[in-house]
Write a protein that holds these residues in place. Structure first.
Motif, short mmCIF file in Angstrom:
data_model
loop_
_atom_site.label_atom_id
_atom_site.label_comp_id
_atom_site.label_asym_id
_atom_site.label_seq_id
_atom_site.Cartn_x
_atom_site.Cartn_y
_atom_site.Cartn_z
N MET B 1 6.85 -6.06 7.96
CA MET B 1 5.92 -5.94 6.83
C MET B 1 6.65 -6.32 5.54
SD MET B 1 3.19 -4.78 8.39
CE MET B 1 2.08 -4.21 7.11
N LYS B 2 5.90 -6.94 4.63
CA LYS B 2 6.46 -7.28 3.32
C LYS B 2 5.64 -6.61 2.22
CE LYS B 2 8.71 -11.61 4.50
NZ LYS B 2 8.84 -13.04 4.25
N ASN B 3 6.31 -6.35 1.12
CA ASN B 3 5.62 -5.70 0.01
C ASN B 3 4.74 -6.70 -0.73
OD1 ASN B 3 6.74 -3.08 0.26
ND2 ASN B 3 8.66 -3.87 -0.56
N ASP B 4 3.68 -6.20 -1.33
CA ASP B 4 2.86 -7.04 -2.21
C ASP B 4 2.94 -6.48 -3.63
OD1 ASP B 4 1.18 -4.85 -2.27
OD2 ASP B 4 -0.16 -5.63 -0.74
N ARG B 6 1.43 -4.29 -5.18
CA ARG B 6 1.26 -2.85 -5.39
C ARG B 6 2.60 -2.12 -5.44
NH1 ARG B 6 -2.97 -1.89 -0.60
NH2 ARG B 6 -1.37 -3.17 0.40
N ALA B 7 3.56 -2.59 -4.62
CA ALA B 7 4.89 -1.95 -4.62
C ALA B 7 5.68 -2.33 -5.87
CB ALA B 7 5.66 -2.35 -3.37
N ARG B 8 5.20 -3.36 -6.57
CA ARG B 8 5.97 -3.87 -7.73
C ARG B 8 5.29 -3.53 -9.05
NH1 ARG B 8 6.10 -8.95 -3.98
NH2 ARG B 8 8.08 -8.60 -2.94
N SER B 9 4.25 -2.74 -9.01
CA SER B 9 3.49 -2.48 -10.24
C SER B 9 4.12 -1.32 -11.01
CB SER B 9 2.03 -2.19 -9.90
OG SER B 9 1.95 -1.08 -9.04
N HIS B 10 5.31 -1.58 -11.57
CA HIS B 10 5.93 -0.59 -12.44
C HIS B 10 6.73 -1.33 -13.52
CE1 HIS B 10 9.94 -1.02 -10.56
NE2 HIS B 10 9.28 -1.18 -9.44
N ALA B 12 9.72 -1.52 -14.86
CA ALA B 12 11.02 -2.17 -14.70
C ALA B 12 10.89 -3.47 -13.91
CB ALA B 12 12.01 -1.22 -14.02
N TRP B 13 9.93 -3.53 -12.97
CA TRP B 13 9.74 -4.77 -12.23
C TRP B 13 9.11 -5.83 -13.13
CZ3 TRP B 13 7.25 -8.89 -10.28
CH2 TRP B 13 7.84 -9.53 -9.18
N PHE B 16 11.82 -7.25 -15.14
CA PHE B 16 12.60 -8.22 -14.35
C PHE B 16 11.87 -9.57 -14.33
CE2 PHE B 16 12.22 -10.26 -10.18
CZ PHE B 16 13.45 -10.88 -10.10
#
Lengths: 237, 115
Positions: B1-4, B6-10, B12-13, B16
């Motif tokens: 499984m890979k992240n989409d 939703r896992a990056r919605s913060h 600090a990301w 980046f």
């Protein structure tokens, strides 16, 4: 009775999401939802759990796209519209359904020299470590890791570079680096300072965002970067 | 499984992503920057010709964007250096807010100056 619309990842490899309808209960956790599906609707569903109280670190899964410990994640916290998507952790091979193979995750703890190595024997007196010493405070901040793999699942660098040691292993290395009794500091720093070690971290802080124990592996990784650089300048590694 | 996403919605990301994007766009701008300054080698008239072109409103608008990118890339870089070289405190989200605020203020100050 109100119900939840739940989609759950089924099977390994080229699997897919399967939809279920689960009764919505008061104070219901995501693990309760998965357990209901397995016990009432479809006994072939595979998932992993043990303690159900946030100690063992077995039940982490992706819930609506974010890695969480499911036993202590209340449904009301993660769904506003009654929909749940439950998937296995990312960045790990799926064995079946919601069960991942965590071998590489724990192998990397060993690669990061995540084992304590002391010089004292049982005949020696206790080591005295002051609770308010900077090293002890650093250890306190990172020591409660339960090895659930949520940080590893959330980490983009693991996805980009499968050899990257990952936040949990590096956090473990950082706590041992701050253990004044440990005798393997230089060897450990050398182990974590390679291409796939602490310097590969992009400081996304996704690991810190997702850690259910509110540990920030990013703190430890930044500390390891400084320690490794200082050791290199001193010619220790 | 890979992240989409939703896992990056913060924050600090997003920081980046902005740091990477601003770096790439600035790198793409650099050849144009050197090309325009390079006209000085052909004499004052040639350089003035290019500098007159930069007085166009559309170019000023683009310059404001470049200043914004530069400010975002610089403040993002300083933020990373502070995280990596200073003792950690629970301040990294405050640093993000400060970096974003300084970047926007710099871009606005430039825009107010040129328009």
């Amino acid at each position: 009775m109100a119900s939840l619309k739940v989609t759950v990842w089924r099977s390994a490899g080229a699997g897919g999401y399967q939809a279920y309808e689960v009764p919505r209960l008061e104070a219901q956790t995501v693990l309760d939802v998965v357990t209901y599906i397995q016990r009432v609707i479809d006994p072939s569903l595979s998932y992993r759990f043990a303690c159900r109280v946030g100690v063992c670190g077995s039940c982490a899964m992706n819930v609506n796209g974010k890695a969480r410990w499911t036993c202590r994640t209340h449904v009301e916290k993660v769904t506003a519209d009654g929909k749940l998507q439950i998937a296995p952790l990312s960045n790990l091979p799926v064995i079946k359904d919601l069960v991942t193979n965590m071998e590489q995750f724990f192998d990397k703890w060993a690669k990061a020299r995540g084992r304590f190595s002391g010089a004292r024997t049982r005949d020696d007196d206790f080591a005295r470590v002051m609770p308010d010493s900077p090293q002890r405070r650093n250890v306190d901040a990172g020591i409660e890791c339960i090895g659930c793999g949520a940080c590893y699942s959330a980490c983009d660098v693991v996805q980009w570079n499968p050899d990257y040691l990952g936040p949990a292993a590096l956090n473990r290395a950082w706590t041992l680096h701050n253990d004044v009794r440990d005798t393997m500091h230089a060897e450990r720093l050398a182990a974590v300072a390679g291409d796939a070690g602490c310097h590969a971290c992009h400081t996304h802080t996704s690991c810190s965002e997702r850690c259910p124990k509110q540990i920030s592996p990013t703190i430890g990784i930044a500390g390891l970067k400084r320690a490794a650089a200082a050791a290199a300048l001193d010619g220790e590694i | 499984m890979k992240n989409d996403f939703r896992a990056r919605s913060h924050p600090a990301w997003w920081a980046f992503a902005l740091h990477r994007l601003s770096g790439v766009l600035l790198a793409l701008f650099l050849p144009a920057h050197f090309w325009s300054l390079g006209h000085a080698l052909e004499g004052a008239a040639a350089l003035d010709g290019v500098l007159q072109w930069t007085a166009l409103p559309i170019v000023k608008f683009g310059e404001t964007g470049i200043v914004l990118l530069l400010a975002a890339h610089m403040t993002g870089g300083i933020r990373l250096l502070m995280i990596e070289f200073l003792p950690w405190r629970d301040w990294h989200k405050t640093l993000l807010a400060v970096a974003a605020g300084v970047s926007v203020a710099t871009g606005l100050a430039f825009a107010l100056n040129v328009f």
